[in-house]
Enzyme design. Structure first.
Site, PDB file in Angstrom:
ATOM      1  N   SER A   1       0.841  -1.200   0.000  1.00 54.25           N
ATOM      2  CA  SER A   1       0.000   0.000   0.000  1.00 54.25           C
ATOM      3  C   SER A   1       0.879   1.255   0.000  1.00 54.25           C
ATOM      4  O   SER A   1       1.694   1.438  -0.891  1.00 54.25           O
ATOM      5  CB  SER A   1      -0.964  -0.044   1.190  1.00 54.25           C
ATOM      6  OG  SER A   1      -1.947   0.947   1.093  1.00 54.25           O
TER       7      SER A   1
ATOM      8  N   ASP B   1      -9.678  -4.258  -5.662  1.00 53.73           N
ATOM      9  CA  ASP B   1      -9.112  -3.272  -4.737  1.00 53.73           C
ATOM     10  C   ASP B   1      -9.733  -1.906  -5.041  1.00 53.73           C
ATOM     11  O   ASP B   1      -9.513  -1.341  -6.109  1.00 53.73           O
ATOM     12  CB  ASP B   1      -7.596  -3.219  -4.909  1.00 53.73           C
ATOM     13  CG  ASP B   1      -6.911  -2.372  -3.839  1.00 53.73           C
ATOM     14  OD1 ASP B   1      -7.553  -1.459  -3.301  1.00 53.73           O
ATOM     15  OD2 ASP B   1      -5.729  -2.631  -3.555  1.00 53.73           O
TER      16      ASP B   1
ATOM     17  N   HIS C   1      -8.164  -4.859  -1.247  1.00 53.06           N
ATOM     18  CA  HIS C   1      -6.943  -4.245  -0.729  1.00 53.06           C
ATOM     19  C   HIS C   1      -6.393  -5.019   0.467  1.00 53.06           C
ATOM     20  O   HIS C   1      -5.171  -5.102   0.659  1.00 53.06           O
ATOM     21  CB  HIS C   1      -7.235  -2.795  -0.327  1.00 53.06           C
ATOM     22  CG  HIS C   1      -6.016  -1.954  -0.118  1.00 53.06           C
ATOM     23  ND1 HIS C   1      -5.189  -1.559  -1.150  1.00 53.06           N
ATOM     24  CD2 HIS C   1      -5.464  -1.425   1.016  1.00 53.06           C
ATOM     25  CE1 HIS C   1      -4.196  -0.820  -0.676  1.00 53.06           C
ATOM     26  NE2 HIS C   1      -4.342  -0.732   0.637  1.00 53.06           N
TER      27      HIS C   1
END
Length: 466
Positions: free
Chosen positions: A274, A375, A407
């Protein structure tokens, strides 16, 4: 329209070399590289879909030859002092202490646990303070609470391992700035140098913390891989330049000192998740740009055998409005990124396209970008676009997409589910490529233990605010 299964190869490799390398296995998971007849001239993206009849598929290896001699630090009393301090810190935490296996008192473990719990709580409230308390964030905060409650059985087990395992060396100092610390996850088996993953955790550039990599560190160390989880200053304690500088200094520490902990300095992999994927990519590109310009540095891009980006964002000119609609408001994000004029400078996809930085591209290691197609926090197109840009510049890169994964599926729910985890097995297969003994051990490794019941994982996925 017909479909073809194609290997991903280095565009700089000759036809004969490509033919030779394509016969070697890369990742033994059920996956297909799908290309249509109309797209044969364009770069490909692999979409991984579980199918029983594709277990024997082979993928090409990603070779990397490393050669680097540690660059000396600039002369000066302050630098000499820092070198002595770092040698003293590293010797205190070196592999020699592993043989002694010092027993820390329960009181110290509880004190450390309390301090880390306080830090996590403070970071959470700081995030709420910056995001505001409007209706959108009240509902998201409630969803986050439900999400954490449903995964709590897994968090409890991972937390106990993090705070009390003797295989973890917590809080190793790698620099002089606040939060310049890293955690090392060491395998039980120390018979010979081990491959190393330098991992930069995510956290929306606001609540990143080294302990977020505990689950990954535990599972990779069970496969004889050392993991270094690098902490860094978060906003508002620092802006993106500070975060990238911290990450680069942590990577430098790993490259120059990991041998003291049983790591193989010729098998170091850089990974981020991320926001951490973005920070790690910026640190890698900054390093390549410096080297292309002839600057002397304390580590080299050639020491990084490959870069793994998990669910990262790499072009913020395109993503800023998406982040705003998701709740990371434009004003906050621009504060993190040091203003709108700096977005391009801190977007890896745009950095590498700058004509002034073209000399950096040939120095980059193979880059593999993992992303879930479901995501919504950072769309998977971000990884696809970055990989395509890198390939157009001659960098060996590919994006690996996992159908229907969100995600948090790849980083939390799937690892807590136990059994086989496609993304994890893909990473391990790349790390152990060329090591027949390690691959044989991987093939016979027992299934990973389930940490959370399936119905709770499904509910957590449904209420996840990410």
């Amino acid at each position: 329209m017909h479909s073809y299964i194609l290997p991903v190869s280095n565009p700089n490799t000759s036809p004969s070399a490509t033919s030779s390398s394509s016969s070697s296995p890369m990742i033994k998971s059920a996956a297909m590289l799908i290309r249509s007849e109309d797209d044969l001239g364009a770069a490909a993206t692999r979409i991984l879909m579980p199918e029983e009849d594709k277990k024997n598929e082979k993928r090409p290896l990603i070779p990397r030859t490393l050669s680097y001699t540690d660059a000396p630090l600039a002369a000066g009393n302050s630098n000499a002092y820092r070198q002595k301090r770092r040698r003293r810190v590293s010797s205190d935490n070196s592999l020699l202490t592993l043989c002694v296996d010092p027993r820390q008192s329960l009181g110290k473990d509880v004190e450390r646990a309390a301090a880390d719990t306080y830090l996590i709580t403070r970071l959470s409230f700081k995030l709420l303070g910056y995001l505001g308390v409007g209706y959108r964030w009240i509902t998201r905060f409630l969803a986050l609470g439900c999400y954490a409650f449903l995964l709590f059985p897994g968090f409890l087990q991972v937390g106990y391992y993090y705070f009390f395992s003797k295989q973890i060396r917590r809080g190793i100092v790698y620099g002089d700035q606040p939060r310049n610390r890293l955690d090392l996850y060491l395998p039980r088996n120390i018979d010979g140098p081990k491959p190393v993953v330098a991992f930069v955790t995510g956290g929306a550039w606001i609540i990143g913390y080294k302990a977020w990599g505990s689950l990954l560190g535990q599972q990779l160390s069970e496969r004889d891989v050392i993991v270094a989880c690098i902490d860094y200053r978060n906003f508002p304690q620092g802006t993106i330049s500070d975060m990238v500088k911290d990450a680069a200094q942590g990577i430098s520490f790993v490259c120059n000192h990991i041998a003291e902990y049983g790591g193989d300095p010729n098998r170091i992999y850089l990974m981020g998740q991320s926001a951490g994927a973005h920070i790690a990519a910026c640190a890698l590109l900054d390093q390549a740009i410096k080297e292309a310009g002839g600057e002397k540095t304390t580590w080299s891009v050639s020491q990084i055998k490959a870069y793994f980006g998990l669910s990262g964002g790499y072009n913020f000119v395109n993503l800023i409005e998406h982040f705003h609609t998701r709740g990371l408001y434009r004003s906050i994000f621009l504060g993190i990124m040091e203003g709108e004029e700096s977005l391009r400078r801190h977007s890896p996809e745009l950095m590498i396209q700058d004509p002034n930085n073209r000399g950096a591209a040939p120095l980059l290691p193979p880059i593999i970008l993992f992303h879930g197609t479901a995501d919504y926090s950072i769309p998977s197109d971000s990884s696809k676009s970055f990989a395509e840009t890198l390939r157009s510049l001659g960098v060996q890169a590919e994006s690996v997409l996992y159908e229907g994964k969100t995600h948090t599926d790849l980083f939390l729910q799937d690892p807590m589910r136990g059994g086989k985890d496609d993304m994890f097995e893909d990473v391990v297969a790349i790390i152990h490529a060329g090591d027949s003994e390690a691959l044989a051990r991987d093939a016979t490794a027992p299934p990973r233990r389930r940490l959370v019941p399936e119905f709770m994982l499904k509910l957590a996925r449904a209420v996840s605010p990410f």
